[in-house]
Structure formats: C-alpha cells, structure tokens
Design a protein around this motif. Structure first.
Motif, PDB file in Angstrom:
ATOM      1  N   LEU A 113     -28.085 -11.115  23.666  1.00 18.36           N
ATOM      2  CA  LEU A 113     -27.591 -12.510  23.156  1.00 18.36           C
ATOM      3  C   LEU A 113     -27.621 -13.655  24.242  1.00 18.36           C
ATOM      4  O   LEU A 113     -27.810 -14.746  23.922  1.00 18.36           O
ATOM      5  N   VAL A 114     -26.998 -13.286  25.224  1.00 20.55           N
ATOM      6  CA  VAL A 114     -27.006 -14.259  26.505  1.00 20.55           C
ATOM      7  C   VAL A 114     -28.127 -14.813  27.008  1.00 20.55           C
ATOM      8  O   VAL A 114     -28.385 -16.090  27.163  1.00 20.55           O
ATOM      9  N   GLY A 115     -29.099 -14.028  27.133  1.00 21.74           N
ATOM     10  CA  GLY A 115     -30.493 -14.495  27.762  1.00 21.74           C
ATOM     11  C   GLY A 115     -30.241 -14.734  29.236  1.00 21.74           C
ATOM     12  O   GLY A 115     -29.255 -14.363  29.889  1.00 21.74           O
ATOM     13  N   GLU A 164     -30.318  -9.529  13.259  1.00 18.97           N
ATOM     14  CA  GLU A 164     -29.068  -8.826  13.238  1.00 18.97           C
ATOM     15  C   GLU A 164     -27.909  -9.038  14.100  1.00 18.97           C
ATOM     16  O   GLU A 164     -26.606  -9.296  13.600  1.00 18.97           O
ATOM     17  N   LEU A 165     -28.288  -9.449  15.322  1.00 18.19           N
ATOM     18  CA  LEU A 165     -27.018  -9.590  16.385  1.00 18.19           C
ATOM     19  C   LEU A 165     -26.724 -11.134  16.084  1.00 18.19           C
ATOM     20  O   LEU A 165     -25.384 -11.375  16.018  1.00 18.19           O
ATOM     21  N   VAL A 166     -27.546 -11.972  15.886  1.00 19.72           N
ATOM     22  CA  VAL A 166     -27.290 -13.364  15.644  1.00 19.72           C
ATOM     23  C   VAL A 166     -26.319 -13.505  14.444  1.00 19.72           C
ATOM     24  O   VAL A 166     -25.348 -14.291  14.272  1.00 19.72           O
ATOM     25  N   GLU A 167     -26.835 -12.778  13.264  1.00 20.88           N
ATOM     26  CA  GLU A 167     -25.792 -12.882  12.219  1.00 20.88           C
ATOM     27  C   GLU A 167     -24.431 -12.247  12.366  1.00 20.88           C
ATOM     28  O   GLU A 167     -23.435 -12.707  11.744  1.00 20.88           O
ATOM     29  N   ARG A 168     -24.357 -11.150  13.502  1.00 14.64           N
ATOM     30  CA  ARG A 168     -22.744 -10.716  13.524  1.00 14.64           C
ATOM     31  C   ARG A 168     -22.329 -11.735  14.298  1.00 14.64           C
ATOM     32  O   ARG A 168     -20.916 -11.869  14.194  1.00 14.64           O
ATOM     33  N   LEU A 169     -22.897 -12.704  15.082  1.00 13.81           N
ATOM     34  CA  LEU A 169     -22.155 -13.847  15.648  1.00 13.81           C
ATOM     35  C   LEU A 169     -21.534 -14.709  14.746  1.00 13.81           C
ATOM     36  O   LEU A 169     -20.423 -15.377  14.653  1.00 13.81           O
ATOM     37  N   HIS A 170     -22.333 -15.151  13.564  1.00 16.07           N
ATOM     38  CA  HIS A 170     -22.004 -16.063  12.604  1.00 16.07           C
ATOM     39  C   HIS A 170     -20.855 -15.233  11.699  1.00 16.07           C
ATOM     40  O   HIS A 170     -19.773 -15.661  11.192  1.00 16.07           O
ATOM     41  N   SER A 171     -20.964 -14.095  10.971  1.00 20.06           N
ATOM     42  CA  SER A 171     -20.272 -13.482  10.249  1.00 20.06           C
ATOM     43  C   SER A 171     -18.887 -12.979  10.847  1.00 20.06           C
ATOM     44  O   SER A 171     -17.971 -13.213  10.032  1.00 20.06           O
ATOM     45  N   ALA A 172     -18.684 -12.979  11.961  1.00 19.36           N
ATOM     46  CA  ALA A 172     -17.646 -12.621  12.693  1.00 19.36           C
ATOM     47  C   ALA A 172     -16.553 -13.939  12.460  1.00 19.36           C
ATOM     48  O   ALA A 172     -15.229 -13.788  12.187  1.00 19.36           O
TER      49      ALA A 172
END
Length: 458
Positions: A113-115, A164-172
């Motif tokens: 996620l960080v890159g 899926e990872l990016v979605e977890r950042l938003h849904s949190a």
C-alpha cells in the motif's frame, strides 16, 4: 486566517514528508552503490543488515501483545504501541481518550500500500546507481547465490489483491464519526501533528479542504465523497519498520479539544511568512526513569508558562503517570524500545549507557496528557528519553549532564523537575542551540513547583 494557516501547514507537512522520504531512499541507494565499489563491501553491509534484523526478531519475540497487557500478564511490551498504554491506564483507573481498532495490515500488505518513493528508473542518476549495485552484487556473490536469492524473494512475496487492500482503507472509515482522528498503533502521523500543533485559537473540527474533491483530516484523506486511511505517512513508516514482525493497526479516536490554551510564538516558524503568535493546547509529557516519574514538561514548551495553575497541573500529571507506572510494575510489565535494544548490540554503547545509569530492563518511558473539560486525560505513551534519543525532551531540551567515557564525551538529559518552557537561549527546532544555560523561570525543582502551586497572590 485560521483555516488558511491550517491548510498551509498540512500542505507543508505533506511536501516535507515526500521530500524527506525521497532523500532517505536516495541516501540508502547511493550508500549501497558506494559499498558496491569495494570488494566485499556490499556483502558485509547486507550481512550487517541481516544481523540487525535477527536481533529485532529475537527481541520482538519476547514482547506480549496489548491483550496480554490488559489481562495483567507479566512480560515485556512495545513502548510505542498505544494499545498497551491504554490497557495500563484502564487497569490503573486513569482516564484516557479512548481508541478503537478499525483496520490492520500485515507488513507485506502495508509495504504494497505504501509503495516506494523517489526511485525513478528513467532518471540517469538512478540508473547509474542501480547499475553500480548490480555490478557489486555480481562481484560479491556467486551466480548460484544470486539465483537462490531471487527464488527466495519470489516465494516470499505473497499474491496481494490491491483493489481489496485499497477498499479496506476506505471501508475502515465508513462508520467513523466526523471530527474523529486516525493514527497507527505506533504513532500519530505527520498530518495529525500539524493539525494538533498549528497554533490557532478557535475550536475546530480538524479537517482541511484543498478543493471540491480533496480534504485532509488527522490521519485520513477524503477524495470525492469517501474517506480513507492516510497510509503513506512518513513518520508511521519510520516507526513501524522498527518492529514489522507484527501487523500494523490503525486506531480511531475522538478529537478532544483542550480546555486551556497557551499563547506563544512557534520557533519552528521563526523567520517565515507565518512567524506569528498563536495558541497551543495545554498538554504535558511525563518522563519516567527506572520506574519513577522524575520530570514533567509542557508538550509545547515555547508557549508554556510558570504559574500556579500550570504547577498544579504538572503535579497532577506526575500523580497520574506514576499510577500507571505502578500498575504496570505491580504486574511485572516492562516497556521496551527497539532502538535501545539494537544500540546494545554495540559493546561500547552498552558500556556507556550502563555507566550513565541506563540499565537494560529499566522501566523507562514518556506518558502524555491533555487538559480537557473532563480533567486531565491520558493521550499516549512512548519510549523514555535516553542517551540515544527516544522520547522528545520538550522543555528539557539543552538541560544536559555532560561527562567523559573511555576518552570521549557523552551527555544525556536527566529530565528532572518541571520544564514549564524552554530556556531562553534554546530554539526547540534547532538542536545546535540545545546547550546548558540559565534554567531560571523555565525549569523548576519539584520543591519549587509545589511552592508555586500553593502560591496565592495578594
């Protein structure tokens, strides 16, 4: 004016983090390139990194998690993890700003996620540097070793679903109330620090809008009509890498506005177009050495003031912090700081710390509080203020003890008494000014603080 100032400061924090991270990456790569030019240099450096990593893993394996701390189990714990300190505060009956975990990521997920910043392979300078490293690897390692390393790296890299990872950042963030903040378990991020300490007077919900589709809050970013966790925070990256053997957690907390504000001129902005007076929340830092609260400082010492009310608050901070420490010690719990652990891999550092009285296994930490309408509330805890860094000394900056050890100078800050403000000659943003000087009216002994708290003007 306040909104524009906050916008400017958040923008500066973002740019500063980006440029600093670029410099860090470039320095790492250029350093490796230099080592690659000497026979065996790169192999020696990589072996050293591997030894450090093994020391980190071995130490972290002895640390219990926050659930064990909350259950009163004995053992070592990470002094940078807020969840541990909140558990101790709850057991000690010390009021604290609550936090709840909203997301967590493995080290691989976090890295994805960080890159990676600052390495543009099309940049000729970067290309030359990478080529030097490639040649160094080929010179120091056999073809079989290189192929084995490539295969291991490939097998160790999990397949990750980035969507899926990016979605977890938003849904949190979907059920987090407006006006709340987000931070990692190991620290508050750069934007959080900028918003908390920007020196404006009005009570505000800490969100800064940069346009119709971009808004930055403490620990989160809104693009369009949806928020996400601010994952690419330099401060969080730097602290998490000290122990990435565990998942990194993100916590949501209500933004608590201080009940008292202190006025001053921020030395970080001296000589800039925003070198203007401001007000900062009344926050305090307690310094714990070997299980005892030895000092307390205003967290924003450029705005601190030595008066009866502040003296009363400092004494109360000492009482609450000591209650937390006593609770942890009663349960056989000890905070640990990875930087100190790794420093002790060097025999000379170990001897120097022992000579100065910093024994391995001491209960050292810093504990922060804020003055709120409900009274003093615990904010967060962290490593102690030692010889090799750790917790920031705040108002004690420059109040050094200096000595000689094995023919070389050494110094440390005892952080004793109460630092209501920095000494007059100290500019907190310029460590070169951190030298011993006149403590009058700035750093008082505990006896002086108790007398000041009891003082009643005629």
């Amino acid at each position: 004016m306040g909104a524009k100032l906050r916008q400017l400061l958040v923008g500066m924090a973002q740019m500063g983090a980006q440029s600093s991270e670029d410099r860090s990456v470039r320095t790492l790569v250029i350093g490796a390139a230099k080592l690659a030019r000497s026979a065996g240099g790169l192999r020696a450096a990589i072996n050293g990194i591997a030894e450090t990593e093994q020391a980190q893993i071995a130490e972290a394996a002895t640390w219990m998690d926050h659930e064990a701390v909350a259950a009163g189990q004995s053992g070592r714990f990470d002094s940078s993890d807020l969840r541990n300190w909140l558990a101790i505060a709850a057991r000690a009956g010390v009021a604290a700003i609550p936090a709840r975990e909203i997301a967590s990521f493995t080290s691989d997920e976090y890295a994805a996620l960080v890159g990676v910043y600052g390495l543009n392979p099309d940049d000729p300078r970067v290309a030359r540097t990478l080529e030097a490293i490639r040649k160094g690897i080929e010179a120091d390692y056999s073809e079989a070793e290189i192929e084995e390393a490539k295969a291991a790296a490939k097998s160790d890299s999990p397949e990750l679903d980035m969507n899926e990872l990016v979605e977890r950042l938003h849904s949190a963030m979907d059920d987090i109330p407006e006006g709340w903040m987000v931070r990692s378990s190991v620290c508050g991020g750069d934007n959080l620090k900028a918003l908390a300490g920007c020196g404006v007077t009005e009570t505000f919900i800490p969100e800064v809008r940069f346009g119709p589709d971009l808004e930055v809050g403490p620990g989160w970013v809104r693009t369009g009509n949806r928020r996400r966790i601010d994952i690419q925070d330099k401060r969080t990256m730097q602290l998490y890498v000290r122990n990435d053997t565990v998942d990194i957690a993100f916590l949501a907390r209500p933004w608590v506005v201080a009940s008292r504000w202190l006025e001053g001129r921020d030395p970080h902005r001296a000589g800039t177009p925003i070198d203007i007076p401001g007000t900062w929340p009344a926050e305090w830092r307690a310094f714990v050495r070997a299980g005892k609260v030895v000092g307390v400082s205003a967290y924003y010492p450029w705005a601190g003031q030595a008066d009866a009310l502040s003296a009363e608050m400092a004494l109360k901070v000492r009482e609450l912090a000591q209650a937390m420490v006593d609770e942890a010690i009663a349960n056989g719990q000890t905070p640990r700081a990875m930087d100190n652990v790794l420093a002790r891999q060097n025999d000379k550092f170990t001897r120097a710390m022992d000579a100065a009285g910093f024994a391995d296994g001491d209960f050292d930490c810093t504990l922060d509080f804020i003055e709120a309408d409900e009274g003093l509330l615990f904010l967060e805890g962290g490593p102690g203020c030692g010889m090799l860094g750790g917790g920031h000394p705040c108002g004690f900056a420059g109040d050094f003890i200096e000595a000689e050890f094995e023919g070389e100078p050494m110094r440390w800050m005892p952080t004793k008494g109460v630092a209501f403000r920095n000494m007059d000659h100290v500019l907190i943003g310029e460590p070169k000014t951190w030298t011993p000087g006149d403590r009058s009216g700035a750093i008082l002994s505990w006896d002086e603080v108790e007398a000041l708290a009891a003082f009643e003007p005629a």
